[in-house]
Scaffold this motif. Sequence first.
Motif, PDB file in Angstrom:
ATOM      1  N   ASP A  54      66.698 -20.557  96.653  1.00  0.00           N
ATOM      2  CA  ASP A  54      66.574 -20.911  97.984  1.00  0.00           C
ATOM      3  C   ASP A  54      65.409 -21.737  97.400  1.00  0.00           C
ATOM      4  OD1 ASP A  54      65.031 -18.738  97.562  1.00  0.00           O
ATOM      5  OD2 ASP A  54      64.842 -17.598  99.615  1.00  0.00           O
ATOM      6  N   GLY A  55      65.409 -21.465  96.014  1.00  0.00           N
ATOM      7  CA  GLY A  55      63.432 -22.714  96.419  1.00  0.00           C
ATOM      8  C   GLY A  55      62.505 -22.383  96.384  1.00  0.00           C
ATOM      9  N   ARG A  56      62.617 -20.758  96.979  1.00  0.00           N
ATOM     10  CA  ARG A  56      61.434 -20.581  97.553  1.00  0.00           C
ATOM     11  C   ARG A  56      60.049 -19.744  96.784  1.00  0.00           C
ATOM     12  NH1 ARG A  56      61.021 -22.178 102.996  1.00  0.00           N
ATOM     13  NH2 ARG A  56      62.826 -22.508 103.834  1.00  0.00           N
ATOM     14  N   ARG A  57      60.810 -19.188  95.414  1.00  0.00           N
ATOM     15  CA  ARG A  57      60.415 -18.324  94.515  1.00  0.00           C
ATOM     16  C   ARG A  57      60.227 -18.153  93.489  1.00  0.00           C
ATOM     17  NH1 ARG A  57      58.074 -14.202  97.245  1.00  0.00           N
ATOM     18  NH2 ARG A  57      59.223 -13.802  99.059  1.00  0.00           N
ATOM     19  N   VAL A  58      59.125 -18.155  92.652  1.00  0.00           N
ATOM     20  CA  VAL A  58      59.567 -18.719  90.738  1.00  0.00           C
ATOM     21  C   VAL A  58      58.547 -17.188  90.493  1.00  0.00           C
ATOM     22  CG1 VAL A  58      58.274 -20.615  89.316  1.00  0.00           C
ATOM     23  CG2 VAL A  58      59.484 -21.229  91.166  1.00  0.00           C
ATOM     24  N   LEU A  59      58.675 -17.282  89.087  1.00  0.00           N
ATOM     25  CA  LEU A  59      58.726 -16.178  88.880  1.00  0.00           C
ATOM     26  C   LEU A  59      58.618 -16.485  87.176  1.00  0.00           C
ATOM     27  CD1 LEU A  59      58.171 -12.866  88.520  1.00  0.00           C
ATOM     28  CD2 LEU A  59      60.598 -12.733  87.339  1.00  0.00           C
ATOM     29  N   ASN A  60      57.243 -16.303  86.324  1.00  0.00           N
ATOM     30  CA  ASN A  60      56.670 -16.493  85.035  1.00  0.00           C
ATOM     31  C   ASN A  60      55.975 -15.350  84.925  1.00  0.00           C
ATOM     32  OD1 ASN A  60      53.773 -18.141  83.973  1.00  0.00           O
ATOM     33  ND2 ASN A  60      56.166 -17.698  82.580  1.00  0.00           N
ATOM     34  N   TYR A  61      57.343 -14.843  83.420  1.00  0.00           N
ATOM     35  CA  TYR A  61      57.090 -13.723  82.668  1.00  0.00           C
ATOM     36  C   TYR A  61      56.537 -13.853  81.571  1.00  0.00           C
ATOM     37  CZ  TYR A  61      59.306  -9.550  80.072  1.00  0.00           C
ATOM     38  OH  TYR A  61      60.125  -8.626  79.401  1.00  0.00           O
ATOM     39  N   LEU A  62      55.501 -13.015  81.240  1.00  0.00           N
ATOM     40  CA  LEU A  62      55.450 -13.842  79.930  1.00  0.00           C
ATOM     41  C   LEU A  62      55.292 -11.776  78.901  1.00  0.00           C
ATOM     42  CD1 LEU A  62      52.795 -15.066  82.046  1.00  0.00           C
ATOM     43  CD2 LEU A  62      53.027 -15.941  79.512  1.00  0.00           C
ATOM     44  N   GLN A  63      55.282 -12.219  78.036  1.00  0.00           N
ATOM     45  CA  GLN A  63      55.434 -10.881  77.650  1.00  0.00           C
ATOM     46  C   GLN A  63      54.416 -10.971  75.841  1.00  0.00           C
ATOM     47  OE1 GLN A  63      59.247  -9.014  75.748  1.00  0.00           O
ATOM     48  NE2 GLN A  63      58.542  -6.947  75.650  1.00  0.00           N
ATOM     49  N   TRP A  64      53.613 -10.295  75.656  1.00  0.00           N
ATOM     50  CA  TRP A  64      52.577 -10.103  74.868  1.00  0.00           C
ATOM     51  C   TRP A  64      52.058  -9.074  73.568  1.00  0.00           C
ATOM     52  CZ3 TRP A  64      49.906 -15.349  74.283  1.00  0.00           C
ATOM     53  CH2 TRP A  64      49.695 -15.465  75.355  1.00  0.00           C
ATOM     54  N   GLN A  65      52.331  -9.133  72.372  1.00  0.00           N
ATOM     55  CA  GLN A  65      52.192  -7.759  71.545  1.00  0.00           C
ATOM     56  C   GLN A  65      51.244  -6.528  72.219  1.00  0.00           C
ATOM     57  OE1 GLN A  65      50.883  -9.734  67.416  1.00  0.00           O
ATOM     58  NE2 GLN A  65      53.273 -10.263  66.735  1.00  0.00           N
ATOM     59  N   THR A  66      50.057  -7.212  72.663  1.00  0.00           N
ATOM     60  CA  THR A  66      48.929  -6.504  72.882  1.00  0.00           C
ATOM     61  C   THR A  66      49.105  -6.478  74.368  1.00  0.00           C
ATOM     62  OG1 THR A  66      47.541  -7.400  72.100  1.00  0.00           O
ATOM     63  CG2 THR A  66      48.619  -6.357  70.455  1.00  0.00           C
ATOM     64  N   ARG A  67      47.822  -5.808  74.998  1.00  0.00           N
ATOM     65  CA  ARG A  67      47.112  -6.319  76.473  1.00  0.00           C
ATOM     66  C   ARG A  67      46.387  -6.949  76.313  1.00  0.00           C
ATOM     67  NH1 ARG A  67      46.221  -3.855  81.833  1.00  0.00           N
ATOM     68  NH2 ARG A  67      47.864  -2.083  81.107  1.00  0.00           N
ATOM     69  N   GLU A  68      45.708  -6.526  75.035  1.00  0.00           N
ATOM     70  CA  GLU A  68      44.185  -7.448  74.785  1.00  0.00           C
ATOM     71  C   GLU A  68      44.613  -9.333  74.516  1.00  0.00           C
ATOM     72  OE1 GLU A  68      43.043  -4.069  74.609  1.00  0.00           O
ATOM     73  OE2 GLU A  68      45.193  -5.289  73.403  1.00  0.00           O
TER      74      GLU A  68
END
Length: 121
Positions: A54-68
């Motif tokens: 619907d063009g109203r949302r964008v999700l950015n997903y980032l995955q890292w080795q650690t929280r830090e």
Amino acid sequence: MPVPEKNRSFTQLIEFEIEPGQQPALVAALSRQTERLAQHHSGFLSASIQASDDGRRVLNYLQWQTREAGEAAFQGFESGEQDFWQLIRTHQAKTVTFGSFQVLHSLELSHDQALHCNLVG
């Protein structure tokens, strides 16, 4: 049962609610910013940018080795060439939701179509 810290990866989810006309420009800006984060911060594993139909949302997903590693990269995101808060203002985000998660279980489909389950622990 607690999962050993050394086996955990860390995911950041950022959801934007915007006007539909802002979606293509926000996706492009997030793509550029995510590539910079991946190139300049250690511990990067993967990322995706997803847009709702619907063009109203964008999700950015980032995955890292650690929280830090994820938190250090986000600090760079906040103060980079196009800082995060400027990105929000430019693309007129109505709401922005942040989420941080430890990855405890994942599934992957390999090139030979085999399903691989990764239980962390």
